[in-house]
Every structure is written in structure tokens, then in C-alpha cells.
Write a protein that holds these residues in place. Structure first.
Motif, PDB file in Angstrom:
ATOM      1  N   UNK A 176       0.816  -1.232   0.000  1.00 28.56           N
ATOM      2  CA  UNK A 176       0.000   0.000   0.000  1.00 28.56           C
ATOM      3  C   UNK A 176       0.841   1.268   0.000  1.00 28.56           C
ATOM      4  N   UNK A 177       1.974   1.243   0.703  1.00 28.32           N
ATOM      5  CA  UNK A 177       2.837   2.437   0.720  1.00 28.32           C
ATOM      6  C   UNK A 177       3.436   2.671  -0.660  1.00 28.32           C
ATOM      7  N   UNK A 178       3.858   1.594  -1.333  1.00 28.28           N
ATOM      8  CA  UNK A 178       4.417   1.741  -2.674  1.00 28.28           C
ATOM      9  C   UNK A 178       3.358   2.282  -3.648  1.00 28.28           C
ATOM     10  N   UNK A 179       2.127   1.802  -3.530  1.00 29.95           N
ATOM     11  CA  UNK A 179       1.059   2.325  -4.392  1.00 29.95           C
ATOM     12  C   UNK A 179       0.820   3.798  -4.119  1.00 29.95           C
ATOM     13  N   UNK A 180       0.826   4.167  -2.840  1.00 38.23           N
ATOM     14  CA  UNK A 180       0.647   5.575  -2.500  1.00 38.23           C
ATOM     15  C   UNK A 180       1.799   6.411  -3.040  1.00 38.23           C
ATOM     16  N   UNK A 181       3.007   5.866  -3.012  1.00 39.65           N
ATOM     17  CA  UNK A 181       4.162   6.579  -3.552  1.00 39.65           C
ATOM     18  C   UNK A 181       4.002   6.799  -5.056  1.00 39.65           C
ATOM     19  N   UNK A 182       3.477   5.809  -5.767  1.00 44.08           N
ATOM     20  CA  UNK A 182       3.246   5.968  -7.198  1.00 44.08           C
ATOM     21  C   UNK A 182       2.195   7.043  -7.468  1.00 44.08           C
ATOM     22  N   UNK A 183       1.151   7.094  -6.655  1.00 44.54           N
ATOM     23  CA  UNK A 183       0.129   8.133  -6.820  1.00 44.54           C
ATOM     24  C   UNK A 183       0.737   9.517  -6.582  1.00 44.54           C
ATOM     25  N   UNK A 184       1.613   9.625  -5.587  1.00 40.91           N
ATOM     26  CA  UNK A 184       2.262  10.915  -5.320  1.00 40.91           C
ATOM     27  C   UNK A 184       3.135  11.340  -6.499  1.00 40.91           C
ATOM     28  N   UNK A 185       3.810  10.367  -7.134  1.00 42.28           N
ATOM     29  CA  UNK A 185       4.639  10.708  -8.298  1.00 42.28           C
ATOM     30  C   UNK A 185       3.761  11.234  -9.442  1.00 42.28           C
ATOM     31  N   UNK A 186       2.559  10.658  -9.618  1.00 41.28           N
ATOM     32  CA  UNK A 186       1.636  11.155 -10.625  1.00 41.28           C
ATOM     33  C   UNK A 186       1.226  12.597 -10.329  1.00 41.28           C
ATOM     34  N   UNK A 187       0.952  12.883  -9.036  1.00 45.46           N
ATOM     35  CA  UNK A 187       0.599  14.250  -8.652  1.00 45.46           C
ATOM     36  C   UNK A 187       1.775  15.182  -8.887  1.00 45.46           C
ATOM     37  N   UNK A 188       2.998  14.669  -8.615  1.00 49.41           N
ATOM     38  CA  UNK A 188       4.185  15.490  -8.836  1.00 49.41           C
ATOM     39  C   UNK A 188       4.327  15.890 -10.303  1.00 49.41           C
ATOM     40  N   UNK A 189       3.860  15.026 -11.208  1.00 46.64           N
ATOM     41  CA  UNK A 189       3.911  15.321 -12.635  1.00 46.64           C
ATOM     42  C   UNK A 189       2.729  16.157 -13.099  1.00 46.64           C
ATOM     43  N   UNK A 190       1.824  16.509 -12.168  1.00 44.69           N
ATOM     44  CA  UNK A 190       0.720  17.403 -12.501  1.00 44.69           C
ATOM     45  C   UNK A 190      -0.605  16.727 -12.719  1.00 44.69           C
ATOM     46  N   UNK A 191      -0.692  15.404 -12.484  1.00 44.14           N
ATOM     47  CA  UNK A 191      -1.946  14.685 -12.663  1.00 44.14           C
ATOM     48  C   UNK A 191      -2.671  14.627 -11.324  1.00 44.14           C
ATOM     49  N   UNK A 192      -3.714  15.440 -11.161  1.00 49.62           N
ATOM     50  CA  UNK A 192      -4.451  15.514  -9.897  1.00 49.62           C
ATOM     51  C   UNK A 192      -5.736  14.694  -9.936  1.00 49.62           C
ATOM     52  N   UNK A 193      -5.938  13.922 -11.005  1.00 51.48           N
ATOM     53  CA  UNK A 193      -7.182  13.179 -11.145  1.00 51.48           C
ATOM     54  C   UNK A 193      -7.037  11.777 -10.533  1.00 51.48           C
ATOM     55  N   UNK A 194      -8.098  11.297  -9.920  1.00 51.28           N
ATOM     56  CA  UNK A 194      -8.160   9.970  -9.310  1.00 51.28           C
ATOM     57  C   UNK A 194      -9.013   9.086 -10.200  1.00 51.28           C
ATOM     58  N   UNK A 195      -8.404   7.997 -10.735  1.00 53.19           N
ATOM     59  CA  UNK A 195      -9.147   7.132 -11.649  1.00 53.19           C
ATOM     60  C   UNK A 195     -10.105   6.233 -10.859  1.00 53.19           C
ATOM     61  N   UNK A 196     -11.058   5.649 -11.604  1.00 53.44           N
ATOM     62  CA  UNK A 196     -12.025   4.750 -10.959  1.00 53.44           C
ATOM     63  C   UNK A 196     -11.345   3.497 -10.432  1.00 53.44           C
ATOM     64  N   UNK A 197     -10.312   2.999 -11.153  1.00 55.86           N
ATOM     65  CA  UNK A 197      -9.591   1.812 -10.678  1.00 55.86           C
ATOM     66  C   UNK A 197      -8.899   2.104  -9.346  1.00 55.86           C
ATOM     67  N   UNK A 198      -8.302   3.302  -9.226  1.00 59.14           N
ATOM     68  CA  UNK A 198      -7.624   3.664  -7.980  1.00 59.14           C
ATOM     69  C   UNK A 198      -8.625   3.805  -6.827  1.00 59.14           C
ATOM     70  N   UNK A 199      -9.782   4.356  -7.100  1.00 58.32           N
ATOM     71  CA  UNK A 199     -10.809   4.457  -6.065  1.00 58.32           C
ATOM     72  C   UNK A 199     -11.278   3.070  -5.625  1.00 58.32           C
TER      73      UNK A 199
END
Length: 589
Positions: A312-335
Motif C-alpha cells: 500500500x505504501x508503494x502504491x501511494x508513492x506511485x500516486x504521489x509521483x503522478x501528482x508530482x507530474x501534474x496529474x491531480x485526477x483519481x481514476x475509478x480503478x484507484x478508487x
């Protein structure tokens, strides 16, 4: 190593930690098991040593008994007499009779001892007088060896060990005449002992499966068959007594040894180690097997446990990297993945991160809408500037018309009012110098003096070196306005208003005081709490307080002291900060 460990991934750190704990636990178990073996060895040694001492003491008592018996025979008066007569007799018949008498005497002394195989007395002529049920013919070479060893003791007992022709232990003693202390040699006494019988009787207390051994240096006295290889036992013993574990022909033995106190012998008990410790060895092997299996199982569980935490921490880290690149959207799969996560700390982190992104998106939308509103407000404000400009131009026209007409007082009031109006509606600079604020205050005082004339007495006591200090814009004028409203207007006679400033503990303290009628305690409390509404259309104290705390913090602001009929004192506390600019001369007075 420390830096390498710090940079490891969390699951590897958890894996190392659990491995270290498990290894420490296993090491502790092995140490306890080894200690148990040592305690068991020492306890077995204690019991073996006790049995060995009983056996060796019994054997040595018998050996001492044989020494005393040989001494008794050799010093018996009748035996001495017979041997002396044999030495002096010439007749063979007489010697025969004397030897027969000698045998009878020897039977009387030693004929009942169970461990004596035979006793032999050799006179000076070399003739033998023997008694016993198991007599043997001693060879001439063996007899010469016995006589030679017995002569070394000069009358004392000498133990002659078995050889190939005779397996009996021999107590040999040179017989000497003690009459008149002549010490003349009369013969040699040898007593053959049944070594097997003695050792067999006194080794019955040994543990089952154990072997009793007697060594004389590197020679094994007992048992004679030497079924056990003696080579590993010919060792340099560290102590005169103790125990060792030796390996003989592939088998291990527990050896308990102790020295003889009477001879140069060493007594040993040899016990098969594997048979003795078979149960403990099985327990040890079982413990080692359980520890090994537990280690493998626990390491597998630890790996799965570490992954359950780190994935779960690694997945959260990947989501943070996406936000760092400017992607603030949460996909349905991630939800959907977040909903499947347990609501532990990791699941809560994912949930909070999703809510934070939603809030960020809302703030972005609100900020965008605010920017649109601000642009619209700026446009409307630009349009609204037409009215103030018209008012400024009108006041300026009144000012010059009054000057041309000689109405200087009216011209001065119009000039001060225009200056006040321009500064009151201009908010481009929220913080100004104290000098600039005093200029605004001077324009206001000028207008009020035309109104109240001699009833208003204003004094500026601020040192010129503090004029460069910064202060929020439109702070002093509302305070002086309140002093006039609650002081001058409430009295028929004159009122003195004084403004001063000092620096104390890195704070700028500006004080506005008056000698007016003061305030009631209840009204003062409302004023301190900000509950009292301002009279007229001026700027209230609460507005000033909020602006100061918003700019500098809650430790700064306005502090009011007042007492009925004793005037009012309002103090502004600000951080002591000096601006850059030219300090002019004092304003007002």
C-alpha cells in the motif's frame, strides 16, 4: 553500513529486523540447550566420579591389605626362623622338612584370603615353597625379574604387573632378617593376586554399559583383553581428575578418570556416549529441526507480512509521483483499490490522500473562480475611480477659489480633506512609515482644530529617530478620532490628546492618551472584546486589531486602559522594524 541500511526499502528493513529477532531467539535456545548438555555432563560426571571413587577405594584397600599381609609373612618370627635354618642347613632332608613347616605357617597366615591365587617363598638356595589353589610354575626369567624389582625396595613391597605368561598381579617383597638388625637377605616372597576377581567385585556399582579400566602410565592393567583401543586414551590429561569425551573407532565415549592415591595407577570409567545421551541427542536434533522449520516458516510469514505493509505504501508513492507530474485526477480503478484496502494506517493514508486531492481540485476551481471575480472587481473599481477623481478635482477647485477669494481657512481645510480622502481609499501600501502615518494624522488634526479651536489641545511626543519605523496604514487617525469623539465632544472645556512612542524589548509601543471623561468598566470590557459598535462611519478598533494580528501575529495588537473621569490610554504594540527612507522633521504639534 548505516547509510546503506537507511536507504533500504521498508520491506527489506522489516525482513532484516524479523530475521535478527529470530536469529537472536534461536541463538538463545541453542545456548540454553548447550548449557543443559553441560549441566547433564557435569551431573553424570559427578555420579560416575562417585562410583569410581567407591570402586578405586575398595581396590586400593585390598592392595593395602595385601601389602600388610606380605609384610606380616616376611616379618613373622617363625617364617624368619625357618628361612634362617634353611640358609644354614646342609641336609636336603632337613631343608625339605623346614620348607614344609614354612608352607604350613604361610597357610596359617594367608590361606583364607579369597583374592590370593598363590603365595611363593624363594629361599636363598632358590628353592620354592608355594601355597594356594592356583599355583603356577614361575619361569626362571620371570623369577629373576621379580627378585630384581623386589630388591629395589630394600624390604618394602613392590608391585609387579602381569605379563604374557601370568595375568596375576604380584606383590613382591625381599625377606630380610631383622634379628639383631642384621638385615641379611633370607629370601623373596611373592603373592599372586586374582586381579580380575578384585576388579570384578569392586566395579559392580558401575552404570550399565560402562567399562572399568585401570592404567599404569600407558599400560592397560585391566581389562587384559583390550577390546577397546587404548590409543585415544593415551592422552595428556589436563587435570589429575575429571572427564572427557573421546572418539574410539568411530564411537564416542564419556571418560571419567581419577588418579590412585596409593599407586601410580589411573582409574577410568568408559561409558558409550551415544547410548547414554541418546534421548538428549534426539531432543537436541528435534529442537534444531523445529528451529530450522520455524525459521523457514517465520521468514515466509515475515516476507508476506512485510509486503502487506509496504505494497500500500508503494502504491501511494506511485500516486504521489503522478501528482508530482501534474496529474491531480483519481481514476475509478484507484478508487476501487482504495475501497478494498483495510482501514489501518495505510488505508487511512490512501483515503486521506484521495480526500486531499479532491480538496486540492476544489481549491483550484475556487481559486480560478476567485481570479475571475477579482478581474471583474478590478474592472468595476477602475470604473469607480471616476467619482473620486471628480471629488478630488472639485476639492482642488474649492481650494484655489478660496485662496483667490482670501478665504485661507477654507482653502486649508479643503486641502487637508483632499489629502485625507486620497490616503483613506488608497490600499496599495498596507504598511507605511510612521512619518507617513503622522502626515495623515496632521491633516486630520488641522481640520479638527478649525472645528474645535481652543478646546482641542494635541501634542506629538514621538522622537524623530522612530519616524522610519513601519506601521499599518490608517492606524493612528482612527484612534485620535475616537479620542476626539469620546473626549473632546463630551466636554465643554478643553481636552488634551497626546501621542508618544517608545521601543521596549524589540517592540514599538505607540500610545494615544487623552484626559477626557474616560469609560465605564462595562463599556470598556465590550470595547476590549470588540462587541462595541463604532459611532459614526469611522474605522472601529476591532478592524485595526484584526489588521495588526493578521500582519504580525496574535502577540501584537491594541491594549486599552481607561478609568471614569481619569481619561483613556490606547497602546499599539508592533514589531520594531525600521523602514528605508528620509526622516523629515516633526509633524503637527
Amino acid at each position: 553500513m548505516k547509510a546503506l541500511y537507511r536507504n533500504l526499502r521498508i520491506k527489506h528493513k522489516l525482513f532484516i529486523l524479523i530475521s535478527f529477532v529470530l536469529l537472536a531467539f534461536s541463538g538463545g535456545c541453542l545456548a540454553i540447550l548447550q548449557y543443559a548438555f553441560k549441566v547433564y555432563n557435569e551431573e553424570f560426571y559427578r555420579q560416575s566420579a562417585q562410583a569410581l571413587n567407591v570402586s578405586s577405594n575398595g581396590i586400593e584397600n585390598e592392595l593395602r591389605k595385601m601389602e600388610r599381609l606380605s609384610y606380616r609373612i616376611s616379618t613373622d618370627p617363625m617364617v624368619q626362623s625357618y628361612l634362617m635354618q634353611i640358609q644354614k642347613s646342609v641336609s636336603l632332608y632337613q631343608q625339605f622338612v623346614l620348607r614344609a613347616n614354612l608352607k604350613e605357617r604361610m597357610i596359617e597366615i594367608a590361606g583364607t584370603d579369597k583374592y590370593i591365587l598363590s603365595a611363593h617363598m624363594f629361599d636363598v638356595h632358590g628353592n620354592e615353597s608355594a601355597i594356594g589353589n592356583q599355583q603356577i610354575e614361575i619361569s626362571r626369567e620371570r623369577m629373576e625379574q621379580i627378585k630384581a624389582e623386589a630388591s629395589l625396595e630394600e624390604g618394602g613391597n613392590r608391585w609387579v604387573f602381569p605379563d604374557g605368561s601370568d595375568r596375576a598381579l604380584i606383590a613382591a617383597r625381599a625377606v630380610r632378617s631383622y634379628e639383631n638388625l642384621e638385615l641379611e637377605r633370607l629370601g623373596t616372597l611373592t603373592i599372586r593376586l586374582d586381579l580380575e576377581e578384585i576388579f570384578s567385585d569392586y566395579s559392580r556399582g558401575m552404570k550399565e554399559g560402562g567399562s572399568f579400566l585401570i592404567w599404569n602410565g600407558e599400560q592397560q592393567l585391566y581389562p587384559h583383553d583390550e577390546k577397546i583401543s587404548s590409543k585415544p586414551l593415551r592422552m595428556n590429561l589436563e587435570h589429575s581428575e575429571g572427564y572427557q569425551i573421546v572418539k574410539i573407532e568411530g564411537d564416542r565415549y564419556f571418560v571419567t578418570y581419577a588418579p590412585s592415591g596409593h599407586t601410580e595407577w589411573t582409574y577410568m570409567i568408559l561409558t558409550p556416549y551415544d547410548n547414554l545421551f541418546q534421548t538428549i541427542v534426539l531432543v537436541r536434533n528435534a529442537v534444531l529441526g523445529v528451529l530450522a522449520a520455524s525459521f523457514i516458516i517465520v521468514m515466509f510469514i515475515a516476507f508476506r507480512f512485510a509486503r502487506s505493509i509496504t505494497i500500500p505504501i508503494e502504491r501511494l508513492n506511485m500516486k504521489m509521483k503522478k501528482v508530482q507530474l501534474g496529474n491531480f485526477q483519481y481514476s475509478e480503478e484507484e478508487e476501487e483499490e482504495d475501497r478494498r484496502l483495510p482501514m489501518d494506517e495505510s488505508g487511512q493514508m490512501h483515503r486521506n490522500f484521495r480526500m486531499m486531492l479532491q480538496r486540492i481540485n476544489e481549491l483550484i476551481k475556487e481559486n480560478y473562480e476567485s481570479q475571475l471575480v477579482m478581474k471583474d472587481s478590478e474592472f468595476k473599481a477602475l470604473q469607480a475611480q471616476i467619482n473620486p477623481h471628480f471629488l478630488y478635482n472639485t476639492l482642488d477647485s474649492i481650494h484655489w477659489t478660496s485662496k483667490m477669494s482670501g478665504e485661507l481657512q477654507t482653502a486649508r481645510m479643503a486641502e487637508c480633506l483632499g489629502y485625507l480622502l486620497r490616503n483613506s481609499i488608497s490600499f496599495q501600501e498596507p504598511i507605511v512609515s510612521l512619518e507617513h502615518e503622522l502626515k495623515i494624522l496632521d491633516s486630520y488634526i488641522t481640520i479638527q482644530k478649525y472645528r474645535f479651536e481652543e478646546r482641542l489641545n494635541f501634542h506629538n511626543d514621538i522622537p524623530t529617530e522612530l519616524y522610519s519605523c513601519t506601521i499599518p496604514k490608517m492606524t493612528l487617525q482612527p484612534l485620535v478620532e475616537n479620542a476626539i469623539r469620546y473626549g473632546v465632544e463630551q466636554q465643554i472645556h478643553g481636552c488634551e490628546i497626546r501621542i508618544s512612542a517608545v521601543v521596549h524589548q524589540n517592540q514599538l509601543l505607540v500610545t494615544v492618551s487623552d484626559d477626557g471623561p474616560g469609560m465605564e468598566h462595562a463599556f470598556l470590557e465590550k470595547l476590549r472584546k470588540g462587541d462595541a459598535a463604532p459611532r459614526g462611519t469611522g474605522i472601529g478598533l476591532r478592524n485595526i486589531q484584526e489588521r495588526i494580528q493578521m500582519l504580525f501575529g496574535d502577540e501584537y495588537g491594541i491594549y486599552i486602559e481607561s478609568e471614569r473621569f481619569k481619561g483613556t490610554q490606547v497602546q499599539i504594540r508592533l514589531p520594531y522594524e525600521r523602514g528605508i527612507g528620509h526622516v523629515q522633521s516633526a509633524v503637527g504639534g
